[in-house]
Write an enzyme that holds these catalytic residues in place. Structure first.
Site, PDB file in Angstrom:
ATOM      1  N   ARG A 129       0.838  -1.212   0.000  1.00 41.07           N
ATOM      2  CA  ARG A 129       0.000   0.000   0.000  1.00 41.07           C
ATOM      3  C   ARG A 129       0.869   1.256   0.000  1.00 41.07           C
ATOM      4  NH1 ARG A 129      -3.949  -0.337   4.805  1.00 41.07           N
ATOM      5  NH2 ARG A 129      -4.649   1.667   3.999  1.00 41.07           N
ATOM      6  N   GLN A 168      -9.272   9.732   8.604  1.00 38.25           N
ATOM      7  CA  GLN A 168      -9.115   8.328   8.993  1.00 38.25           C
ATOM      8  C   GLN A 168      -8.141   7.652   8.034  1.00 38.25           C
ATOM      9  OE1 GLN A 168     -13.174   6.438  10.274  1.00 38.25           O
ATOM     10  NE2 GLN A 168     -13.623   7.954   8.695  1.00 38.25           N
ATOM     11  N   ASN A 169      -7.822   8.365   6.946  1.00 36.65           N
ATOM     12  CA  ASN A 169      -7.010   7.764   5.898  1.00 36.65           C
ATOM     13  C   ASN A 169      -5.535   7.798   6.268  1.00 36.65           C
ATOM     14  OD1 ASN A 169      -9.438   7.600   4.572  1.00 36.65           O
ATOM     15  ND2 ASN A 169      -9.085   9.427   3.332  1.00 36.65           N
ATOM     16  N   HIS A 227      -5.743   7.642  12.339  1.00 34.75           N
ATOM     17  CA  HIS A 227      -5.424   6.206  12.221  1.00 34.75           C
ATOM     18  C   HIS A 227      -4.000   5.974  11.741  1.00 34.75           C
ATOM     19  CE1 HIS A 227      -9.994   5.265  11.818  1.00 34.75           C
ATOM     20  NE2 HIS A 227      -9.620   5.448  13.072  1.00 34.75           N
ATOM     21  N   THR A 237     -17.049   8.600   4.342  1.00 33.52           N
ATOM     22  CA  THR A 237     -16.869   7.552   5.334  1.00 33.52           C
ATOM     23  C   THR A 237     -18.197   6.854   5.580  1.00 33.52           C
ATOM     24  OG1 THR A 237     -16.043   7.013   7.560  1.00 33.52           O
ATOM     25  CG2 THR A 237     -17.137   9.154   7.282  1.00 33.52           C
ATOM     26  N   SER A 238     -18.100   5.553   5.819  1.00 34.46           N
ATOM     27  CA  SER A 238     -19.322   4.745   5.973  1.00 34.46           C
ATOM     28  C   SER A 238     -19.923   4.863   7.369  1.00 34.46           C
ATOM     29  CB  SER A 238     -18.993   3.264   5.708  1.00 34.46           C
ATOM     30  OG  SER A 238     -18.055   2.806   6.687  1.00 34.46           O
ATOM     31  N   LEU A 277     -20.955   9.195  -1.081  1.00 37.54           N
ATOM     32  CA  LEU A 277     -21.545   8.634  -2.311  1.00 37.54           C
ATOM     33  C   LEU A 277     -22.994   8.234  -2.062  1.00 37.54           C
ATOM     34  CD1 LEU A 277     -20.640   8.016  -5.184  1.00 37.54           C
ATOM     35  CD2 LEU A 277     -20.068   5.687  -4.465  1.00 37.54           C
ATOM     36  N   GLU A 278     -23.217   7.694  -0.834  1.00 35.92           N
ATOM     37  CA  GLU A 278     -24.593   7.323  -0.449  1.00 35.92           C
ATOM     38  C   GLU A 278     -24.719   7.494   1.056  1.00 35.92           C
ATOM     39  OE1 GLU A 278     -23.041   4.021  -1.804  1.00 35.92           O
ATOM     40  OE2 GLU A 278     -22.172   3.715   0.168  1.00 35.92           O
ATOM     41  N   ALA A 304     -17.191  12.358  -4.449  1.00 30.29           N
ATOM     42  CA  ALA A 304     -16.521  13.423  -3.692  1.00 30.29           C
ATOM     43  C   ALA A 304     -15.969  14.512  -4.603  1.00 30.29           C
ATOM     44  CB  ALA A 304     -15.402  12.834  -2.849  1.00 30.29           C
TER      45      ALA A 304
HETATM   46  C1  BV8 Z   1     -10.819   1.866  19.465  1.00 32.50           C
HETATM   47  C2  BV8 Z   1      -6.025   1.885   9.783  1.00 32.50           C
HETATM   48  C3  BV8 Z   1     -10.843   2.171  21.809  1.00 32.50           C
HETATM   49  C4  BV8 Z   1      -5.861   0.553   9.162  1.00 32.50           C
HETATM   50  C5  BV8 Z   1      -8.284   1.795  10.545  1.00 32.50           C
HETATM   51  C6  BV8 Z   1     -15.473  -5.085  18.678  1.00 32.50           C
HETATM   52  C7  BV8 Z   1     -14.201  -5.581  18.857  1.00 32.50           C
HETATM   53  C8  BV8 Z   1     -13.071  -4.779  18.793  1.00 32.50           C
HETATM   54  C9  BV8 Z   1     -13.216  -3.431  18.539  1.00 32.50           C
HETATM   55  C10 BV8 Z   1     -14.492  -2.960  18.356  1.00 32.50           C
HETATM   56  C11 BV8 Z   1     -15.607  -3.744  18.427  1.00 32.50           C
HETATM   57  N1  BV8 Z   1     -16.691  -2.968  18.203  1.00 32.50           N
HETATM   58  C12 BV8 Z   1     -16.283  -1.709  17.982  1.00 32.50           C
HETATM   59  C13 BV8 Z   1     -14.959  -1.689  18.084  1.00 32.50           C
HETATM   60  C14 BV8 Z   1     -14.106  -0.565  17.944  1.00 32.50           C
HETATM   61  C15 BV8 Z   1     -13.445  -0.647  16.571  1.00 32.50           C
HETATM   62  C16 BV8 Z   1     -14.511  -0.578  15.506  1.00 32.50           C
HETATM   63  O1  BV8 Z   1     -15.074   0.468  15.285  1.00 32.50           O
HETATM   64  N2  BV8 Z   1     -14.774  -1.712  14.824  1.00 32.50           N
HETATM   65  C17 BV8 Z   1     -15.806  -1.692  13.809  1.00 32.50           C
HETATM   66  C18 BV8 Z   1     -15.334  -2.484  12.589  1.00 32.50           C
HETATM   67  C19 BV8 Z   1     -17.066  -2.296  14.423  1.00 32.50           C
HETATM   68  N3  BV8 Z   1     -12.607   0.502  16.535  1.00 32.50           N
HETATM   69  C20 BV8 Z   1     -11.352   0.396  16.969  1.00 32.50           C
HETATM   70  O2  BV8 Z   1     -10.803  -0.647  17.287  1.00 32.50           O
HETATM   71  C21 BV8 Z   1     -10.622   1.720  17.072  1.00 32.50           C
HETATM   72  N4  BV8 Z   1     -10.048   1.810  18.377  1.00 32.50           N
HETATM   73  O3  BV8 Z   1     -12.031   1.774  19.454  1.00 32.50           O
HETATM   74  O4  BV8 Z   1     -10.073   2.008  20.612  1.00 32.50           O
HETATM   75  C22 BV8 Z   1     -10.836   3.611  22.146  1.00 32.50           C
HETATM   76  C23 BV8 Z   1     -11.611   4.523  21.412  1.00 32.50           C
HETATM   77  C24 BV8 Z   1     -11.596   5.851  21.766  1.00 32.50           C
HETATM   78  C25 BV8 Z   1     -10.813   6.293  22.812  1.00 32.50           C
HETATM   79  C26 BV8 Z   1     -10.039   5.368  23.522  1.00 32.50           C
HETATM   80  C27 BV8 Z   1     -10.051   4.033  23.188  1.00 32.50           C
HETATM   81  C28 BV8 Z   1      -9.504   1.808  16.077  1.00 32.50           C
HETATM   82  C29 BV8 Z   1     -10.082   1.773  14.683  1.00 32.50           C
HETATM   83  C30 BV8 Z   1      -8.978   2.090  13.699  1.00 32.50           C
HETATM   84  C31 BV8 Z   1      -8.805   0.944  12.747  1.00 32.50           C
HETATM   85  N5  BV8 Z   1      -7.889   1.341  11.694  1.00 32.50           N
HETATM   86  N6  BV8 Z   1      -7.414   2.228   9.638  1.00 32.50           N
HETATM   87  C32 BV8 Z   1      -5.376   0.721   7.768  1.00 32.50           C
HETATM   88  O5  BV8 Z   1      -5.749   1.701   7.080  1.00 32.50           O
HETATM   89  O6  BV8 Z   1      -4.636  -0.172   7.355  1.00 32.50           O
HETATM   90  S1  BV8 Z   1      -9.928   1.909  10.235  1.00 32.50           S
HETATM   91  C33 BV8 Z   1     -10.239   1.963   8.586  1.00 32.50           C
HETATM   92  O7  BV8 Z   1     -11.666   2.106   8.468  1.00 32.50           O
HETATM   93  C34 BV8 Z   1      -9.685   3.154   7.833  1.00 32.50           C
HETATM   94  O8  BV8 Z   1      -9.046   4.106   8.622  1.00 32.50           O
HETATM   95  C35 BV8 Z   1     -10.944   3.748   7.219  1.00 32.50           C
HETATM   96  O9  BV8 Z   1     -10.811   5.072   6.946  1.00 32.50           O
HETATM   97  C36 BV8 Z   1     -11.864   3.489   8.309  1.00 32.50           C
HETATM   98  C37 BV8 Z   1     -13.299   3.741   8.125  1.00 32.50           C
HETATM   99  O10 BV8 Z   1     -13.668   3.210   6.913  1.00 32.50           O
HETATM  100  P1  BV8 Z   1     -14.129   4.262   5.797  1.00 32.50           P
HETATM  101  O11 BV8 Z   1     -13.046   5.251   5.607  1.00 32.50           O
HETATM  102  O12 BV8 Z   1     -15.453   4.787   6.166  1.00 32.50           O
HETATM  103  O13 BV8 Z   1     -14.154   3.354   4.543  1.00 32.50           O
HETATM  104  P2  BV8 Z   1     -15.395   2.463   4.072  1.00 32.50           P
HETATM  105  O14 BV8 Z   1     -14.916   1.617   2.945  1.00 32.50           O
HETATM  106  O15 BV8 Z   1     -16.036   1.815   5.253  1.00 32.50           O
HETATM  107  O16 BV8 Z   1     -16.449   3.518   3.514  1.00 32.50           O
HETATM  108  C38 BV8 Z   1     -16.108   4.316   2.417  1.00 32.50           C
HETATM  109  C39 BV8 Z   1     -17.254   5.291   2.249  1.00 32.50           C
HETATM  110  O17 BV8 Z   1     -16.927   6.158   1.171  1.00 32.50           O
HETATM  111  C40 BV8 Z   1     -18.559   4.602   1.916  1.00 32.50           C
HETATM  112  O18 BV8 Z   1     -19.598   5.187   2.666  1.00 32.50           O
HETATM  113  C41 BV8 Z   1     -18.729   4.895   0.427  1.00 32.50           C
HETATM  114  O19 BV8 Z   1     -20.102   5.088   0.081  1.00 32.50           O
HETATM  115  C42 BV8 Z   1     -18.010   6.202   0.275  1.00 32.50           C
HETATM  116  N7  BV8 Z   1     -17.449   6.400  -1.055  1.00 32.50           N
HETATM  117  C43 BV8 Z   1     -16.917   5.483  -1.893  1.00 32.50           C
HETATM  118  N8  BV8 Z   1     -16.523   6.089  -3.017  1.00 32.50           N
HETATM  119  C44 BV8 Z   1     -16.791   7.409  -2.890  1.00 32.50           C
HETATM  120  C45 BV8 Z   1     -17.379   7.610  -1.633  1.00 32.50           C
HETATM  121  N9  BV8 Z   1     -17.779   8.813  -1.201  1.00 32.50           N
HETATM  122  C46 BV8 Z   1     -17.585   9.849  -2.041  1.00 32.50           C
HETATM  123  N10 BV8 Z   1     -17.033   9.735  -3.256  1.00 32.50           N
HETATM  124  C47 BV8 Z   1     -16.627   8.546  -3.705  1.00 32.50           C
HETATM  125  N11 BV8 Z   1     -16.083   8.447  -4.924  1.00 32.50           N
END
Ligand code: BV8
Length: 232
Positions: free
Chosen positions: A56, A88-89, A113, A180-181, A206-207, A223
């Site tokens: 990446r 988040q990127n 992140h 972001t989703s 996007l949606e 975007a």
């Molecule tokens: C935390 C680095 C505590 C990696 C990333 C159960 C078990 C364990 C953990 C959890 C759990 N339940 C909840 C959690 C917490 C967990 C979490 O949220 N899990 C989810 C999956 C349920 N979160 C964590 O673990 C976080 N830490 O909670 O610690 C804490 C919190 C606060 C204070 C103290 C302690 C850490 C999360 C970080 C993970 N690392 N990235 C890497 O990049 O390699 S997250 C990863 O997802 C990316 O950063 C990404 O940005 C992020 C979010 O995803 P999106 O960016 O939204 O991407 P996605 O594909 O989902 O959506 C894209 C969107 O764009 C869509 O809506 C689409 O429609 C739109 N789109 C597409 N094309 C376009 C567009 N929009 C406009 N134009 C276009 N052309």
């Protein structure tokens, strides 16, 4: 003088050619997220995880900021209040766009992140520019028992700059979420802090995202179309 917080996710980089996380097949560049983006994955198979991030990181040379990144840079150049851009990127497309168009004094960009172009020492936490492809047991320059890992916040790890982000959200007048989703916490909860602060909240995507009902307004489309439109 309005205080602005903008949150971006992988959708803002999609039209630059950077894959989003939750594409239809649920795989992310052929991997399940939990197989490559957790501390457990790194402990279990460091070669797989280092290779995933090396690939990446190498891809960044082939992508450029798009019209959405540039529209935010133009906005930051003329914004006369505080403007915190939280991404988040882990790509450097915002960084490059703001380097091309220097921002006004009240602007700050934070990568909550982490960043692909940085690495950190597992023993000391010290962060450095990534020296290139990282080997599974890449020696750390800071500690004999340390290893250099990607400076990326994995699932289960604490995001960066949270105090700075929560302080800005609690006093913002306008909160905009872009590309972001709303699937990942704590970023998905930022709109609720902004709502509690009485800010106007807008989603550009996007949606509709998982949290779209929490926003005052939503503008939907690519975007590179909706962000320049919103910023003009
Ligand atoms: C935390 C680095 C505590 C990696 C990333 C159960 C078990 C364990 C953990 C959890 C759990 N339940 C909840 C959690 C917490 C967990 C979490 O949220 N899990 C989810 C999956 C349920 N979160 C964590 O673990 C976080 N830490 O909670 O610690 C804490 C919190 C606060 C204070 C103290 C302690 C850490 C999360 C970080 C993970 N690392 N990235 C890497 O990049 O390699 S997250 C990863 O997802 C990316 O950063 C990404 O940005 C992020 C979010 O995803 P999106 O960016 O939204 O991407 P996605 O594909 O989902 O959506 C894209 C969107 O764009 C869509 O809506 C689409 O429609 C739109 N789109 C597409 N094309 C376009 C567009 N929009 C406009 N134009 C276009 N052309």
């Amino acid at each position: 003088m309005q205080n602005l917080v903008i949150l971006t996710g992988s959708g803002i980089s999609a039209e630059s050619g950077v894959p989003t996380f939750r594409a239809a097949d649920g795989l992310w560049m052929g991997h399940r997220v939990e197989d490559v983006a957790t501390p457990e994955a790194f402990a279990r198979d460091p070669a797989l995880v280092q290779d995933f991030y090396n690939r990446r990181r190498a891809q960044l040379a082939d992508v450029q900021p798009n019209a959405a990144h540039r529209a935010l840079a133009d906005l930051a150049a003329r914004w006369d209040g505080d403007f915190l851009l939280v991404t988040q990127n882990v790509d450097d497309l915002h960084d490059r766009a703001h380097a091309e168009t220097p921002p006004a004094a009240g602007f700050e960009l934070v990568h909550m992140h982490g960043e692909l172009l940085k690495a950190h020492c597992t023993a000391t936490g010290r962060v450095i520019d990534c020296p290139g492809d990282l080997a599974p047991d890449q020696p750390s320059p800071f500690h004999p028992r340390g290893v250099l890992r990607p400076h990326i916040v994995w699932f289960g790890e604490i995001p960066l700059h949270m105090d700075r982000i929560e302080t800005a959200l609690a006093r913002c007048d306008l909160f905009v979420s872009i590309g972001t989703s709303g699937a990942v916490w704590p970023a998905a909860g930022f709109v609720q802090i902004a709502n509690h602060a009485g800010a106007r909240t807008v989603e550009l995507n996007l949606e509709p995202s998982f949290g779209s009902r929490l926003f005052d307004e939503g503008v939907y489309g690519p975007a590179t179309e909706v962000v320049p439109g919103f910023c003009s």
